[in-house]
Design a protein around this motif. Structure first.
Motif, short mmCIF file in Angstrom:
data_model
loop_
_atom_site.label_atom_id
_atom_site.label_comp_id
_atom_site.label_asym_id
_atom_site.label_seq_id
_atom_site.Cartn_x
_atom_site.Cartn_y
_atom_site.Cartn_z
N GLY A 41 5.14 5.01 8.04
CA GLY A 41 3.95 5.20 8.85
C GLY A 41 3.71 4.01 9.77
O GLY A 41 4.62 3.26 10.10
N TRP A 42 2.45 3.87 10.18
CA TRP A 42 2.05 2.72 10.99
C TRP A 42 0.76 2.16 10.41
O TRP A 42 -0.13 2.93 10.03
CB TRP A 42 1.82 3.10 12.45
CG TRP A 42 1.46 1.86 13.26
CD1 TRP A 42 2.33 1.03 13.88
CD2 TRP A 42 0.15 1.33 13.48
NE1 TRP A 42 1.65 -0.01 14.47
CE2 TRP A 42 0.30 0.15 14.24
CE3 TRP A 42 -1.14 1.71 13.10
CZ2 TRP A 42 -0.78 -0.64 14.63
CZ3 TRP A 42 -2.22 0.92 13.47
CH2 TRP A 42 -2.03 -0.23 14.24
N PRO A 43 0.66 0.84 10.37
CA PRO A 43 1.69 -0.18 10.62
C PRO A 43 2.67 -0.26 9.45
O PRO A 43 2.34 0.15 8.34
CB PRO A 43 0.88 -1.47 10.76
CG PRO A 43 -0.33 -1.24 9.92
CD PRO A 43 -0.65 0.22 10.02
N VAL A 98 0.86 -1.19 0.00
CA VAL A 98 0.00 0.00 0.00
C VAL A 98 0.90 1.23 0.00
O VAL A 98 1.74 1.38 0.89
CB VAL A 98 -0.93 0.03 1.23
CG1 VAL A 98 -1.83 1.27 1.19
CG2 VAL A 98 -1.78 -1.24 1.28
N VAL A 99 0.72 2.09 -1.00
CA VAL A 99 1.55 3.29 -1.13
C VAL A 99 0.66 4.52 -1.03
O VAL A 99 -0.35 4.63 -1.75
CB VAL A 99 2.31 3.30 -2.48
CG1 VAL A 99 3.13 4.59 -2.62
CG2 VAL A 99 3.22 2.08 -2.58
N VAL A 100 1.03 5.45 -0.15
CA VAL A 100 0.29 6.70 0.04
C VAL A 100 1.18 7.85 -0.40
O VAL A 100 2.32 7.97 0.06
CB VAL A 100 -0.14 6.88 1.52
CG1 VAL A 100 -0.84 8.22 1.70
CG2 VAL A 100 -1.03 5.73 1.96
N GLU A 101 0.66 8.70 -1.29
CA GLU A 101 1.38 9.89 -1.76
C GLU A 101 0.54 11.13 -1.47
O GLU A 101 -0.62 11.21 -1.88
CB GLU A 101 1.67 9.78 -3.25
CG GLU A 101 2.58 8.62 -3.62
CD GLU A 101 2.81 8.51 -5.11
OE1 GLU A 101 2.24 9.33 -5.86
OE2 GLU A 101 3.55 7.61 -5.54
N GLY A 141 -4.55 3.89 10.53
CA GLY A 141 -3.10 4.04 10.45
C GLY A 141 -2.60 4.16 9.01
O GLY A 141 -1.75 5.01 8.70
N LEU A 142 -3.13 3.31 8.11
CA LEU A 142 -2.69 3.36 6.72
C LEU A 142 -3.04 4.69 6.07
O LEU A 142 -2.28 5.18 5.21
CB LEU A 142 -3.36 2.22 5.93
CG LEU A 142 -2.92 0.79 6.28
CD1 LEU A 142 -3.78 -0.23 5.55
CD2 LEU A 142 -1.45 0.58 5.93
N LEU A 143 -4.17 5.28 6.47
CA LEU A 143 -4.64 6.51 5.80
C LEU A 143 -4.41 7.76 6.66
O LEU A 143 -4.99 8.81 6.37
CB LEU A 143 -6.13 6.37 5.47
CG LEU A 143 -6.50 5.24 4.53
CD1 LEU A 143 -8.01 5.19 4.32
CD2 LEU A 143 -5.79 5.40 3.19
N GLU A 144 -3.59 7.67 7.67
CA GLU A 144 -3.36 8.83 8.54
C GLU A 144 -2.90 10.05 7.74
O GLU A 144 -2.00 9.97 6.89
CB GLU A 144 -2.29 8.49 9.58
CG GLU A 144 -2.06 9.62 10.57
CD GLU A 144 -1.00 9.28 11.60
OE1 GLU A 144 -0.76 10.10 12.50
OE2 GLU A 144 -0.41 8.17 11.51
N ALA A 172 4.79 3.82 2.64
CA ALA A 172 4.23 2.54 2.23
C ALA A 172 4.04 1.63 3.43
O ALA A 172 4.58 1.88 4.53
CB ALA A 172 5.14 1.86 1.19
N ALA A 173 3.25 0.59 3.22
CA ALA A 173 3.10 -0.51 4.17
C ALA A 173 3.02 -1.79 3.35
O ALA A 173 2.54 -1.79 2.21
CB ALA A 173 1.85 -0.34 5.03
#
Length: 413
Positions: free
Chosen positions: A370-372, A326-329, A408-411, A336-337
């Motif tokens: 990030g977390w997790p 999972v990659v957040v930009e 946590g993934l979308l914080e 990533a997680a």
């Protein structure tokens, strides 16, 4: 949701949930092939699906055709007599055509002889169709057996018996003397009018194989995917798909109501059918914020394990490949997680999966900000509850996806 319910869950949501809405009822052959290849890692998965979907409802008919009708037909294969005429000078071999030889010699050519050979020929149009069908069925059965589809779905006994008998008939009976040629309407008409029941069965199989394997109509391909896409896919891959879909659902439930500073809303893009996209899905907002989900991809830069293996082993060790990334930009920042997935009720194998998740946490430490950072998802129940702050966590299917993990993934998104 109980652990055993993941099979029902994935049957209810695959493949429709992973397809763009425009492709749920119509999809090209190329898009379907690309979709399944990316899910399973097998480039010929669509061919396996089409073969399995065609044979599965007809496995009893296959047994009757291959092990009863075809052997009987091959033992008494109809033929015609082909007459071959040959001119000789000074002598001859074979059966002399007295009339033609007498005519030639009476005309003044006393050294000329004419012979005739009568040979049986099995090149009847209906026989050509039978051979073509038998060969195609044999190829399908070999492909499905090598892919592990037959044994997994309980077809093994009938299918293996049919495969062996088809191979024997094509190699040891008169059917091997039948020429191969493309099937045309005249072959079908001849089979339709033939007396032996084997011809009618071969014609029915020819039509079923043509419809099941050769159709290119977009709506037919979509219907086939909807009805049978899971058939050739192995159990561990089906579980991975279930985990991916539950994750996407949980992310979209949160992101669907989220908006940017200027009211921008997220759009949900399902990307597996697209040639120029690597992710399973992407959630994109007008301000440039993106959440992308990759399945079975080496998307992150290699870490110490991969770099060391490449240096010392010449690259033969291969890349670490998380099941899900999972990659957040957002605002020029990227994090990533990674997720490791295990289909097992064996506690030792679950522990092994947790250790693998720890390896991923350190291998990709530069991107896991990030977390997790790393998650193990298993079909077995996990006794311990998720602890916020643990870099690596474990979750059983019955509790996947915890709300705290989605947060946590979308914080900050």
């Amino acid at each position: 949701m109980s652990n055993g319910a993941w099979e029902a869950f994935v049957r209810a949501h695959f493949p429709g949930y992973l397809l763009p809405s425009s492709r749920v009822e119509a999809i090209t052959t190329e898009e379907a092939a690309r979709f399944l290849a990316r899910i399973t890692g097998r480039s010929h998965e669509l061919a396996l699906l089409r073969a399995a979907s065609t044979l599965a409802p007809r496995i009893d008919e296959l047994r009757v055709f291959a092990m009863e009708l075809l052997p009987d037909l091959a033992r008494n294969l109809p033929s015609r007599t082909d007459v071959t005429t040959r001119d000789w000078r000074g002598g001859f071999r074979g059966r002399l055509d007295v009339r033609r030889t007498s005519y030639q010699q009476a005309s003044g050519d006393r050294s000329r002889y004419v012979t005739q050979a009568r040979d049986p020929s099995f090149a009847l149009p209906e026989n050509i169709l039978v051979r073509a069908v038998a060969e195609r069925l044999l190829r399908l059965l070999i492909d499905l057996r090598k892919a592990g589809v037959l044994a997994k779905h309980g077809w093994c006994t009938n299918a293996q018996g049919a495969e062996g008998e088809l191979k024997r008939i094509l190699s040891t009976t008169a059917l091997r003397e039948v020429p191969s040629e493309p099937i045309a309407p005249q072959h079908e008409l001849s089979a339709q009018g033939a007396v032996h029941r084997g011809y009618g069965a071969a014609l029915a199989w020819h039509k079923a194989l043509r419809q099941g394997l050769d159709a290119t109509d977009a709506s037919s391909i979509a219907a086939m995917l909807a009805e049978g896409a899971l058939t050739p896919i192995e159990a561990h891959t089906r579980f991975e798909i279930a985990v991916v879909i539950r994750l996407l659902q949980a992310l979209w439930t949160r992101l669907e109501t989220s908006h940017g500073a200027k009211g921008e809303r997220f759009e949900f893009h399902r990307s597996l059918v697209h040639a120029n996209r690597d992710e399973v899905a992407s959630f994109e907002r007008g301000d440039g914020t993106r959440v992308q989900v990759y399945y079975n991809q080496c998307h992150l830069d290699p870490g110490q394990r991969d770099e060391g293996a490449k240096h010392y082993m010449g690259g033969r060790a291969g890349r670490l490949r998380p099941d899900i990334t999972v990659v957040v930009e957002k605002d020029g920042q990227r994090r990533a997680a990674v997720i490791e997935i295990k289909l097992t009720e064996d506690s030792s194998y679950v522990l092994q999966g947790f250790h693998e998740a720890i390896v991923y946490r350190w291998e990709y430490a530069g991107d896991l900000r990030g977390w997790p950072k790393a998650i193990l998802v298993t079909s077995a129940d996990v006794p311990g509850a998720v602890r916020v702050g643990d870099d690596v966590i474990a979750v059983g299917w019955s509790k996947w996806v915890p709300e705290v993990v989605v947060e946590g993934l979308l914080e900050g998104v």
